[in-house]
Design a protein around this motif. Structure first.
Motif, mmCIF file in Angstrom:
data_model
loop_
_atom_site.group_PDB
_atom_site.id
_atom_site.type_symbol
_atom_site.label_atom_id
_atom_site.label_comp_id
_atom_site.label_asym_id
_atom_site.label_seq_id
_atom_site.Cartn_x
_atom_site.Cartn_y
_atom_site.Cartn_z
ATOM 1 N N ILE A 197 -32.526 -17.237 13.215
ATOM 2 C CA ILE A 197 -32.640 -18.352 14.163
ATOM 3 C C ILE A 197 -31.708 -19.487 13.762
ATOM 4 C CG2 ILE A 197 -34.194 -20.155 15.001
ATOM 5 C CD1 ILE A 197 -36.442 -18.032 14.853
ATOM 6 N N ALA A 198 -31.643 -19.775 12.470
ATOM 7 C CA ALA A 198 -30.815 -20.883 11.989
ATOM 8 C C ALA A 198 -29.347 -20.676 12.310
ATOM 9 C CB ALA A 198 -31.012 -21.051 10.486
ATOM 10 N N ILE A 199 -28.839 -19.485 12.113
ATOM 11 C CA ILE A 199 -27.407 -19.267 12.289
ATOM 12 C C ILE A 199 -27.035 -18.855 13.703
ATOM 13 C CG2 ILE A 199 -27.385 -16.820 11.639
ATOM 14 C CD1 ILE A 199 -24.811 -19.569 10.665
ATOM 15 N N GLU A 200 -27.962 -18.274 14.438
ATOM 16 C CA GLU A 200 -27.629 -17.751 15.758
ATOM 17 C C GLU A 200 -28.103 -18.646 16.909
ATOM 18 O OE1 GLU A 200 -25.714 -15.247 16.365
ATOM 19 O OE2 GLU A 200 -25.527 -14.512 14.308
ATOM 20 N N ASP A 201 -29.249 -19.310 16.742
ATOM 21 C CA ASP A 201 -29.833 -19.999 17.906
ATOM 22 C C ASP A 201 -30.922 -20.952 17.422
ATOM 23 O OD1 ASP A 201 -30.721 -20.791 20.369
ATOM 24 O OD2 ASP A 201 -31.329 -18.789 21.052
ATOM 25 N N GLU A 202 -30.519 -22.130 16.939
ATOM 26 C CA GLU A 202 -31.489 -23.032 16.312
ATOM 27 C C GLU A 202 -32.491 -23.606 17.307
ATOM 28 O OE1 GLU A 202 -29.564 -27.301 15.739
ATOM 29 O OE2 GLU A 202 -28.206 -25.724 15.003
ATOM 30 N N ARG A 203 -32.177 -23.613 18.603
ATOM 31 C CA ARG A 203 -33.114 -24.103 19.616
ATOM 32 C C ARG A 203 -33.799 -22.939 20.342
ATOM 33 N NH1 ARG A 203 -29.136 -27.625 19.202
ATOM 34 N NH2 ARG A 203 -27.706 -26.305 20.407
ATOM 35 N N PHE A 204 -33.889 -21.807 19.673
ATOM 36 C CA PHE A 204 -34.447 -20.598 20.267
ATOM 37 C C PHE A 204 -35.834 -20.825 20.853
ATOM 38 C CE2 PHE A 204 -37.125 -16.759 19.423
ATOM 39 C CZ PHE A 204 -36.620 -15.960 20.434
ATOM 40 N N PHE A 205 -36.666 -21.582 20.157
ATOM 41 C CA PHE A 205 -38.052 -21.742 20.600
ATOM 42 C C PHE A 205 -38.222 -22.803 21.682
ATOM 43 C CE2 PHE A 205 -38.796 -19.751 16.422
ATOM 44 C CZ PHE A 205 -39.622 -18.713 16.822
ATOM 45 N N THR A 206 -37.124 -23.480 22.076
ATOM 46 C CA THR A 206 -37.262 -24.541 23.071
ATOM 47 C C THR A 206 -36.536 -24.273 24.381
ATOM 48 O OG1 THR A 206 -35.354 -25.747 22.137
ATOM 49 C CG2 THR A 206 -37.560 -26.273 21.275
ATOM 50 N N HIS A 207 -35.531 -23.389 24.369
ATOM 51 C CA HIS A 207 -34.794 -23.142 25.613
ATOM 52 C C HIS A 207 -35.444 -22.016 26.414
ATOM 53 C CE1 HIS A 207 -33.019 -19.431 24.138
ATOM 54 N NE2 HIS A 207 -32.480 -20.050 23.088
ATOM 55 N N GLY A 208 -34.966 -21.838 27.653
ATOM 56 C CA GLY A 208 -35.539 -20.821 28.537
ATOM 57 C C GLY A 208 -34.644 -19.627 28.756
ATOM 58 N N GLY A 209 -33.803 -19.327 27.789
ATOM 59 C CA GLY A 209 -32.910 -18.181 27.911
ATOM 60 C C GLY A 209 -31.462 -18.570 27.750
ATOM 61 N N VAL A 210 -31.105 -19.743 28.300
ATOM 62 C CA VAL A 210 -29.791 -20.332 28.068
ATOM 63 C C VAL A 210 -30.018 -21.716 27.488
ATOM 64 C CG1 VAL A 210 -28.610 -19.030 29.877
ATOM 65 C CG2 VAL A 210 -29.697 -21.198 30.429
ATOM 66 N N ASP A 211 -29.044 -22.189 26.748
ATOM 67 C CA ASP A 211 -29.206 -23.427 26.000
ATOM 68 C C ASP A 211 -28.221 -24.476 26.508
ATOM 69 O OD1 ASP A 211 -29.653 -25.410 24.178
ATOM 70 O OD2 ASP A 211 -28.756 -24.343 22.472
ATOM 71 N N PRO A 212 -28.630 -25.403 27.432
ATOM 72 C CA PRO A 212 -27.718 -26.429 27.966
ATOM 73 C C PRO A 212 -27.061 -27.260 26.877
ATOM 74 C CG PRO A 212 -29.749 -26.355 29.215
ATOM 75 C CD PRO A 212 -29.962 -25.503 28.019
#
Length: 798
Positions: free
Chosen positions: A113-128
């Motif tokens: 999660i840290a290296i690939e997508d730190e906002r993984f738990f907050t976005h809805g599939g795409v990260d604005p």
């Protein structure tokens, strides 16, 4: 929330709100593959409210399917020995072991999660936010960045996996291409997935599908490969190492590129610290850890090469899976199940017996023996058909053409399971004739002449089956002209007298000999007859039937080829009281959910009367007798080292081209073959002093079944049966034994017997494809002559 099974297909449908659609178009226009060029061309019209570009984006977006149906992930299948613990080999299209999320360490989850997508738990599939950051970076002239979320990466990998599984090469390329269409598709499907799957389910799916190295898929496989541990036990530094690989599996491979791997690893560790996943102390300790101190790299092996000396058995198992309808309707179905189905295959292989087999056969006949000798040993358990061991002196390798000193032929198996046409069995066939002799109401002590024999083939009887008798004389003698006068069938058996068995066969209906041989388990691999009876047409038999056993005058002396596994299985019928079992190599197969699959059955059935089986066994125990009542394996007297009851039979073909010893205890049947795979090389001057029973002899001589195969059999069996209970054979049927005559005055006082060739040089190639030519018939006084149609003379079988 309960975790979803990562292997269960899920159908996802999602309607995209217009506002979100416009946002997505903006996001992916800004971050499309060409970066600044495309973005610069499209962001201005969008900002100015030009509808044309939006319409074009909407059109592209609407063409993308709004559903994703992830199939089961390709997983490696593993083959185990009968202990269900020792892995023999691994097979895969993608080297992957699927595990649930609770079997992955928190450090590993946090690192990804840290290296690939730190906002993984907050976005809805795409990260604005990520999109904006990437756009600014791209427009600012820095390194081009993407903004794919972990969910989008999961979608991408699913699309690649599905295309790969279906053999769609272009689909794989399309799923990997750096294009606006691909990004739009990923975005649309990512949003749909987020509505249908929990974050934990998506994370679990990603950790199992992502590539964490070259030929390494899924976090569990990576953990076992790099650190020899399960993913649930990964430390901070180990998790960071693996998480860093996915960006570029080749570039950041810690084995091939350790310097770049360390830089990438430390970047992951730093991100974990920034996000509060680890403390400053943990960060400093992890970064200070040498990469080499953490690695415990396990080799990536695929295929039967990893099985070492059991490679031929492993290949037998694979060929059994590929040929068995239990594992799929078509060969393609079976292939996919094996290479993608995550099977756990438990085989019949007994590790102790296998190691003994490997050690013994290589010691007896080294690969560089100087005589071009090849050899194999195979054991089968009576009453179950389970193959307990399978080894050969030349290493098995399916790619032998590129590896000198190896062979792609499994000497123990048939053509379908090992590319082998088998080898002439010689006097190893005689027990089948003896069984018919007893079945027909005759006895062991029936008197028969052992004098030289010659008779026209038309004097033999074969009612009700296709046969091939010519109007020629068939002449038979015993080796060196030994043994004459009248002897009992019992003596003719343990001394393997050809003349006695030729006369016995003249008294029998050879169609009944064919049937009894089949009932006991003889399975021919080649034939010189068509089913209509015409001779001279040499053919390989893929799936033998009773009618494939050639009915010839000389059949009693073992003119057809078979294999060690088939001979061991046939003799196991005698050992088990008349129960024949098809040889089997697989005990159990479970799929990825632990469900047992149906496996090929041994189909054990009573095919021979118990009293006949026990009486044949009694006769073959005499083969080990020492002089003056010697048997053809008298050098092994009294049998095995621990004194347990044993029975067996030698076998040698003309010019000592092939030699055999097949023997058994009540709980293990073993066949040893020593010869030459093409079947065309005589071995009349062989001397392996450390292995033959002439250990102290300075002279070489013909390779008989009693000189190499039999001693090898004993050395192996002494090891193989050491832990098995001692079991006695059932008593023979007195009505089948008969009354022993008064001991006759011996006419010769020498070894006698028939340690010689078998079927008149039956011609043809019983190994891997020789020529079957030659003249039928043959002259018993000249080594039997050539007999391309297996009707040759016999000059002393063993």
């Amino acid at each position: 929330m309960a975790m979803a099974n990562p292997r269960v297909p899920r159908r996802i449908t999602r309607t995209i709100p217009a506002a979100q659609l416009i946002g997505l178009l903006l996001a992916f226009v800004l971050t499309a593959g060409a970066g600044g060029v495309i973005a610069a061309g499209l962001v201005i019209p969008l900002a100015a409210g030009v509808d044309t570009t939006v319409d074009t984006g909407v059109e592209i977006f609407e063409e993308v399917p709004d559903e994703l149906v992830p199939g089961p992930l390709s997983e490696q299948s593993q083959i185990y020995a009968s202990d269900n613990k020792t892995k023999l080999a691994t097979f895969y299209a993608q080297n992957r072991i699927v595990v649930p999320l609770d079997r992955v360490s928190d450090h590993m989850k946090n690192a990804v999660i840290a290296i690939e997508d730190e906002r993984f738990f907050t976005h809805g599939g795409v990260d604005p936010e990520g999109i904006s950051r990437a756009a600014l970076q791209n427009f600012g002239g820095g390194d081009t960045q993407g903004a794919s979320t972990l969910t989008q990466q999961y979608v991408k990998n699913v699309l690649i996996e599905e295309a790969d599984r279906s053999g769609n090469t272009f689909g794989v390329l399309e799923a990997r291409e750096d294009s606006l269409t691909r990004k739009l598709r990923e975005a649309k499907l990512a949003i749909a997935i987020e509505k249908e799957m929990s974050k934990d389910e998506i994370l679990q799916g990603y950790l199992n599908i992502a590539q964490f190295g070259v030929s390494v898929y899924g976090v569990e496989t990576a953990s076992q490969h790099y650190f020899d541990k399960s993913a649930k036990d990964l430390s901070v530094v180990e998790a960071a190492t693996i998480a860093g690989i996915t960006k570029a599996p080749s570039q950041f491979d810690p084995v091939e590129n350790p310097k770049e791997a360390v830089v990438r690893r430390n970047l992951v560790i730093g991100k974990m610290w920034q996000l509060g996943y680890i403390s400053t102390e943990e960060r400093d300790e992890a970064m200070a850890t040498k990469l080499s101190a953490t690695l415990d790299v396990q080799p990536i092996e695929v295929g039967c090469d990893a099985a070492g000396g059991a490679a031929s058995f492993c290949d037998y198992v694979i060929k059994e899976i590929m040929a068995s309808p239990e594992f799929g309707e078509t060969k393609t179905d079976r292939y996919d199940l094996l290479y993608r189905g995550g099977l756990r295959i438990v085989t019949t292989l007994d590790l102790k017996m296998q190691r003994a087999a490997e050690k013994t056969i290589v010691a007896a006949v080294p690969g560089d023996n100087g005589y071009d000798l090849e050899a194999a040993v195979t054991s089968v358990e009576p009453g179950t058909g389970q193959i307990k061991s399978m080894a050969q002196n030349i290493p098995y390798n399916a790619r032998a053409e590129s590896t000198p000193g190896t062979t792609a032929q499994n000497y123990s198996a048939d053509y379908m399971h090992g590319n082998s046409r088998g080898f002439q069995v010689g006097s190893n066939f005689k027990p089948f004739v003896l069984a018919e002799w007893l079945r027909s109401g005759r006895q062991l002590y029936d008197p028969v002449s052992a004098n030289g024999f010659s008779a026209n083939e038309t004097s033999f009887k074969a009612d009700g089956c296709v046969h091939a008798f010519t109007n020629q004389n068939w002449g038979v003698s015993n080796v060196d002209g030994s043994a004459s006068g009248t002897v009992s069938v019992l003596q003719g058996t343990f001394q393997s007298l050809n003349t006695v068995y030729a006369r016995m066969s003249q008294q029998l209906d050879l169609c009944n000999v064919q049937k009894t041989a089949w009932d006991v388990g003889f399975r021919p691999m080649t034939s010189s007859m068509t089913h209509e009876g015409a001779g001279g047409i040499f053919r390989t038999i893929d799936k033998p039937e009773q009618r494939d056993i050639d009915v010839l005058a000389s059949m009693t002396l073992g003119t057809q080829a078979s294999t060690p596994i088939n001979q061991a299985s046939a003799y196991a019928t005698f050992a088990s009281g008349g129960t024949y079992c098809d040889p089997i190599a697989i005990l159990e197969v479970k799929d990825t959910d632990g469900k047992k699959l149906k496996v090929p059955s041994a189909d054990c059935r009573q095919t021979l009367e118990p009293n006949v089986a026990s009486t044949v066994a009694f006769a073959m125990t005499k083969v080990f007798q020492s002089p003056p009542t010697w048997g053809t394996a008298w050098q092994l007297s009294p049998g095995l080292a621990d004194g347990r009851p044993v029975a067996g039979k030698t076998g040698t073909t003309n010019d000592a081209m092939q030699s055999w010893f097949t023997g058994y205890t009540p709980n293990l049947s073993t066949s040893v073959w020593v010869g030459e795979a093409s079947g065309n090389v005589p071995h009349m001057n062989v001397f392996l002093p450390a292995q033959t029973w002439y250990d102290s002899s300075p002279e070489a001589g013909p390779m008989y079944g009693g000189t190499i195969a039999a001693p090898t059999w004993r050395r192996y069996m002494d090891l193989a049966v050491a832990d098995l209970p001692k079991v006695a054979f059932p008593a023979p049927d007195p009505n089948l034994v008969g009354k022993a005559p008064a001991p006759p005055k011996p006419e010769k006082d020498d070894k006698g017997g028939d340690d010689g060739g078998d079927s008149g040089d039956s011609g043809g190639d019983s190994g891997d494809g020789g020529d079957s030519g030659g003249d039928s018939g043959g002259d018993a006084t000249t080594d039997g002559g050539d007999s391309g149609d297996n009707r040759g003379g016999n000059n002393g079988n063993d």
